[in-house]
Structure formats: C-alpha cells, structure tokens
Design an enzyme around this catalytic site. Structure first.
Site: not given
Ligand code: ACO
Length: 323
Positions: A113, A250, A280
């Site tokens: 990520c 993020h 996500n």
C-alpha cells in the site's frame, strides 16, 4: 546552480465498471453494510471481472497522457507499483510499455500500500539525477485475485483500480514555493512483516496466495506511523498542518484517516477521502484519490499537498508536493 523539481504534469485513473456494494457482499459472507461502514467507512468497491493489472494500468496511463497533452513517445521511463503483477516475469511495467509503445526503461516496484509513495520517491531521484526527463508512474492493483472471498476479516476491505502520474523534470529555485515534489521520506519495519502478508508466493508455494492480516495490529501501527512520518516531513520544513492545503493519504480505512488527520491538527475540510467509493486499492489509492480531488475542483494547481501511506512490510512514507 540549477535546481530540478519533479513536477506532476498529468493525472489519469481507471476503475473497472463492476461495483460490489456491502449489501451484496453480506449475501456471501457473514457481514453487514452497517459493520463495514462503521469500522471502515467503505460503502462499495470496484472489482475487475476480466481486466488485468496491466490492462487497467494502460487505461490510467492513456488518461494521464491525454491530461498532460503528451504522446507515449514523450515518456522515457515507466514505473509500476503493484502487488498483483500480471506475470511473474516480465514486469507489468514492460507489458504496459509494450502496449503503449514506450521505449524508455521500465520496471515494477513492490511496496504494497506504500507503493505509490515509494514510486514517487524513486521517480523523483531518477529525474533529479538526469536518468530520465519524463516518468510515467502507475499504481495498479487487481487485489480481488489475492483475496479469500470467504474471509470476512479481509474480503470487505479491498478493491481494484489504477492511477497514474506523469512527472517531468523542471527547473526551479529550490524553495517551498516551487511546483513539484518538495520532499520525500520512506520507512520500513521488517520485523512486523508477519502482520500482513499473503499465504503463498511463487518461490514458496508456487501460487500467489491470499491476503492474511492481523487487522487490529495493522490499525494500531497505521495510526502511529502515518502520524510520525507526516510530522517529521513537515518539521523538516518548519511546517505544521495549518500550512497544508490538502492531505491525501492512502485510502485504507476512514477511521485511520480521521485519526491521523486529527493528530496532525488538520480539519476534515482539508482531507481527501475516497475509501467509501473505492475501498483499499493499495498502490492505486493515492493517485485515484488525487485525480478525483482535482476533477472535483478541490485540489488546484499551486496547492501544497501531503501524501501519506502505510502498508505491508511494514512499509510507510510521506511525500510533500506542490501541485
Ligand atoms: N463483518 C462483521 N464482523 C467482522 C468482520 C466483518 N467484515 N470482520 C471482522 N469481524 C468481527 C471479528 O471477527 C471480531 O469478532 P470477535 O470479537 O467475535 O472475534 C469483531 O468483528 C471485531 O474485530 P476487530 O478486529 O476488533 O475489529 P476492528 O474494529 O479492529 O476492525 C478492521 C477491523 C476493519 C480490519 C480494522 O482493524 C482495520 O481496518 N485494520 C487495518 C487493516 C487495513 O486497513 N489493512 C489494509 C492494508 S494496511 C493499510 O492499508 C494501512
């Protein structure tokens, strides 16, 4: 002496058309729309039925080229941040370069990520040393392929998509007023890799495996580390949250984002949040959120922006840039 800044001259994104709502998920796993919204802020996710990571990346890249008024022949390096490459080799970057007829060098990076923040840091270094003049950086993920769709602890959290930046070396004066990447800061704590990993890999099980995670511990680390790295990069330039126009973190969980923003003293009006729509999307989440904020006329040219990400590894980092 000439100072080089890496300027963002083009943005692009791509989301697969199929959308799965929380309610749809609750028909196949023991969960509910209420639980997912309350714990994560997520309402829906885009899922690729047929498109690969490279195919989504190509579409995001084409949109970025249009936005920058450039041709693929103007690009002299291509970097793809992904945890879900189409093939074990060659890299997804070379597959995209082949489709777009980009002749420069091309490679993938793996930082989960944090991939886009790591990618921006690498691209910035390559532009500053003169190894390239224009770099296409893509974050593209088909996470739906590495999710155990029977595991409610993880399957509700992720989505697919791609985002791209075109970065160009540009002469500047070397002050915070410059447009482009102003500073980057990367971190990793490999001792904590076990908190978030796949159950397999090409050199171990011979399969990609599926995501396994200690959600509570990852959450705890995310809140601390995202705050620490953001504060450190701001401190280096004698800045505070008040000086930032937009915080684009993020997009993993609305509670992580809210908590980090609060610790940085940022009002919710300065925070870009897309996790409710995209879930996500790992390395794709920051460029997807960035482009959406520009399209919605929130983020404007000249704004001072703080990017912040944490992911498997554990890896984390922050980027300060003026758009
Ligand atoms: N639906 C219903 N119940 C669920 C679900 C679900 N989808 N998932 C877990 N539960 C249950 C658990 O089984 C547990 O039940 P139990 O108490 O009977 O054992 C209960 O809900 C509470 O579980 P917690 O883990 O305490 O829930 P928490 O409030 O911590 O939320 C979550 C879980 C959303 C995973 C949170 O910890 C989180 O977001 N962590 C960060 C994970 C993340 O974002 N990872 C992505 C990569 S890293 C990054 O991007 C930062």
């Amino acid at each position: 002496m000439t100072f080089i800044r890496s300027k963002v001259v083009g943005l692009g994104s791509y989301l697969p058309s199929k959308v799965i709502s929380n309610n749809e998920l609750s028909r196949t796993v023991d969960t509910s729309d209420e639980w997912i919204r309350e714990r994560t802020g997520i309402v829906q996710r885009h899922i690729s039925e047929t498109e690969t990571t490279a195919e989504m990346g190509i579409k995001a890249a084409q949109n970025a080229l249009i936005d920058a008024h450039l041709l693929s022949s103007d690009i002299d390096a291509l970097i793809v941040a992904t945890s879900t490459p189409d093939l074990t080799l060659p890299s997804t970057a070379t597959l995209i370069a082949s489709a777009l007829k980009i002749k420069g060098f091309a490679f993938d990076i793996s930082a989960a990520c944090s991939g886009f923040v790591y990618g921006l840091t690498i691209a910035d270094a390559l532009l500053k040393t003169g190894s390239a003049r224009r770099i296409l950086l893509i974050g593209s993920e088909r996470l739906s392929k590495i999710i155990d769709w029977t595991d409610r602890n993880t399957c509700v959290l992720f989505g697919d998509g791609a985002g791209a930046f075109i970065l160009e070396a540009s002469e500047a004066i070397g002050s915070l007023a410059d447009e482009g990447i102003l500073d980057t800061l990367l971190c990793a704590d490999a001792q904590e890799y076990h908190l978030l990993h796949t159950s397999g890999g090409i050199a171990s099980t011979g399969t990609s495996g599926v995501i396994q995670m200690n959600g509570r511990e990852v959450f705890r680390h995310a809140v601390m580390k995202l705050e620490d790295v953001a504060l450190e990069i701001l401190k280096r330039h004698s800045l505070t949250g008040d000086d930032i126009d937009w915080f684009i973190p993020h997009q993993a969980n609305a509670r992580i984002i809210d908590s980090t923003a609060k610790r940085l003293g940022l009002s919710s009006g300065k925070v870009i949040m897309t996790v409710h729509q995209h879930a996500n999307t790992s390395a794709a989440s920051i460029p997807l959120a960035f482009e959406q904020a520009v399209k919605e006329k929130k983020v404007k040219k000249g704004d001072l922006i703080l990017l912040d990400a944490m992911g498997a590894g554990l890896t984390w980092g922050a980027v300060l840039l003026r758009y």
